[in-house]
Design a protein around this motif. Structure first.
Motif, PDB file in Angstrom:
ATOM      1  N   ARG A  51       0.827  -1.202   0.000  1.00  0.00           N
ATOM      2  CA  ARG A  51       0.000   0.000   0.000  1.00  0.00           C
ATOM      3  C   ARG A  51       0.860   1.249   0.000  1.00  0.00           C
ATOM      4  O   ARG A  51       0.592   2.214  -0.742  1.00  0.00           O
ATOM      5  N   ARG A  55       0.988   4.139  -3.000  1.00  0.00           N
ATOM      6  CA  ARG A  55       0.749   5.570  -2.743  1.00  0.00           C
ATOM      7  C   ARG A  55       1.902   6.407  -3.276  1.00  0.00           C
ATOM      8  O   ARG A  55       1.713   7.472  -3.856  1.00  0.00           O
ATOM      9  N   MET A  81      -5.505   3.669  -5.257  1.00  0.00           N
ATOM     10  CA  MET A  81      -4.603   4.543  -6.002  1.00  0.00           C
ATOM     11  C   MET A  81      -5.445   5.650  -6.631  1.00  0.00           C
ATOM     12  O   MET A  81      -6.352   5.382  -7.406  1.00  0.00           O
TER      13      MET A  81
END
Length: 568
Positions: A51, A55, A81
């Motif tokens: 994650r 990002r 996203m």
């Protein structure tokens, strides 16, 4: 904003536009410079690490690139996203129904390069194409070659890459439009490109793929891709098998195939008998078309020139018929269209096909024509049938048990005299056919809009030239390229039938109706069909640019090109 739009259709094959930092015409070859991939989440130790990485990637994405989202999607579904640009989703048959909710512009077929065999190819491509939105693109990585590209596009692939042919080049595999060969086993290299002269096999392979792509796009523009595919699949047996298997998926192909093209339909192979255009024509003749009431049926052979009535042979037949023509209904027997009523001889594809003529009819052709004719005769009864046929076609009818007066065919003086004598006997005490020109309008309306449309359109009407008028002199329709083109007055006559209607929202369209404005559309509508555009405030007529089901499911693209419209 959506970043992919379909501009033109030729069956499942489409010309489209993919908007990145440049406008790319699809079908296309995607290069690594065109996209950024978030990659697999499995390369990270845990989802938190994945994650964070996503990002970070989202914050540094270059503009105008296609972003391939994290995959597999079932694991990465909670990784958000924030992407405003074009998005691609990696998926497969097992997960596409879930993934389609993610609203991607492009769907990437996972492990496309591992597809093995004709059945696997057809089932996979049709399955995923049926599952994803019609206005999204399908990308099959590591699968395309110069020999199979046309088949892939015909089955619904929009985007390919050069991975497979490039890797093959490093192993000495030499690709051409006609297949792949080991370069060191070719005695004389057929290509004269600079890459071949320098021994760069991978670069040659890429060039051949690019050249084939240009030709495939041109075939889509001209409406001849199916003709090209029928020739191209002869490269290897598995591709021929794939086309035959695809033709068994009649619903998939028919829902996407236009009802009219301006190009000639070449029926050069056995697969031509199974083309959507052929099966659809015969189906409409048997289910929609209603012939004029007549006691006498005349069976005639086809001619090289289309429409048949412009040929020398058919002009001779008509001169023999003379005044008897108003007592006789004419039906032309041909391959691959089987049965063509005279009133529909200028309808696509009856006026737009060509086929090799040898006088030899194989068993499949015989069965197709005889079974179609028998189905027609079961529905429409004639007390007298005259068959002016010769050769194997005549033998096929006799063997098939068609009860008729056989005059031997031909266009010589003796043959024509036999035809005249047979017709004189058959027309004795026969009922005359009422108003042949009105019958033609009725037949074409039934063929295009369904049974009953013709009666609704011609009631109390008269024909002048190629136009139909009501009793007050208002124009109802005209014949254009064998098809009825409705006026608003003609559209009003068909409205109670509720067929070929495109229902739009509360707005007044100008020029074209776009897919987002369509609320409901008749599922029968196909590209090229004459349609009626309706709402509480508007009535219009025009030609469909996409199928009815596609109008409702699409978020971009022209649904109908309006010809006439008015507020109501």
């Amino acid at each position: 904003m959506r970043f992919f739009e379909v501009l033109r259709r030729d069956g499942p094959a489409r010309l489209g536009r993919l908007v990145l930092d440049r406008n790319i015409t699809t079908p296309c070859i995607l290069s690594p410079e065109d996209y950024v991939s978030a990659g697999s989440v499995f390369r990270y130790r845990n989802l938190d690490e994945a994650r964070d990485a996503m990002r970070s990637l989202a914050g540094s994405l270059p503009e105008g690139r296609l972003v391939i989202l994290p995959h597999p999607s079932d694991v990465a579904q909670d990784i958000d996203m924030d992407i405003e640009g074009p998005r691609a989703l990696v998926t497969d048959i097992s997960s596409v129904q879930r993934d389609v909710q993610k609203d991607a512009d492009v769907y990437v077929l996972r492990a496309a390069g591992t597809i093995a065999g004709a059945r696997d190819l057809v089932d996979t491509l049709i399955g995923i194409r049926e599952s994803i939105p019609p206005d999204s693109a399908l990308y099959t990585p590591a699968l395309a070659t110069p020999s199979n590209l046309s088949l892939l596009v015909y089955l619904g692939v929009d985007i390919v890459d050069s991975v497979r042919v490039e890797m093959d080049g490093h192993y000495g595999r030499y690709h051409t439009r006609d297949g792949v060969f080991q370069r060191d086993e070719i005695s004389e290299i057929p290509c004269r490109c600079e890459h071949c002269s320098s021994g760069e096999t991978a670069a040659h392979n890429i060039l051949k793929l690019e050249e084939e792509l240009v030709w495939v796009r041109e075939c889509i523009r001209s409406g001849t891709l199916r003709d090209y595919v029928e020739r191209q699949v002869r490269c290897v047996p598995w591709m021929t098998a794939a086309l035959r298997l695809a033709d068994m998926q009649e619903r998939y192909l028919e829902r996407r195939t236009p009802t009219h093209r301006g190009s000639v339909m070449y029926a050069n192979t056995s697969e031509s008998l199974h083309r959507v255009e052929v099966r659809r024509f015969v189906s409409r003749v048997l289910t929609r078309y209603r012939p004029p009431e007549s006691d006498v049926l005349l069976l005639l052979p086809c001619s090289a020139r289309k429409p048949y009535s412009k040929s020398r042979s058919h002009r001779l037949f008509r001169s023999v018929m003379g005044g008897m023509r108003r007592f006789v209904h004419e039906l032309i027997l041909t391959s691959p269209l089987a049965i063509v009523p005279r009133e529909l001889e200028d309808v696509y594809p009856a006026a737009h096909y060509d086929t090799p003529v040898t006088g030899v009819w194989d068993l499949e052709e015989r069965a197709w024509v005889i079974n179609s004719l028998k189905s027609y005769l079961e529905k429409h009864r004639y007390s007298r049938i005259v068959a002016h046929l010769e050769g194997e076609l005549c033998e096929a009818l006799r063997d098939g048990g068609i009860d008729a007066v056989y005059t031997g065919g031909g266009t010589g003086p003796e043959e024509l005299e036999r035809l005249r004598e047979a017709l004189e006997v058959a027309c004795t005490d026969a009922r005359p056919i009422w108003n042949l020109r009105l019958q033609e309008f009725r037949a074409k309306a039934d063929y295009c809009f369904g049974a009953g449309a013709g009666d609704a359109l011609i009631q109390g009407a008269r024909v002048k030239g190629n136009r139909l008028f009501d009793s007050s002199g208002r124009s109802l329709a005209s014949i254009s390229n064998g098809r009825p083109a409705l006026t608003l007055e003609g559209a009003r006559r068909l409205l109670p039938l509720n067929v070929y209607n495109v229902c739009i929202g509360d707005f007044i369209p100008r020029g074209s109706v776009l897919a987002p404005g369509v609320v409901e559309a008749d599922e029968q509508i196909r590209p090229g069909d004459e349609v009626i555009v309706v709402s509480d405030r508007f009535l219009g007529t025009g030609r469909a640019r996409m199928s009815g089901w596609e109008m409702v499911a699409s978020r971009r693209g022209v649904a109908v090109e309006l010809r006439e419209g008015a507020e109501v």
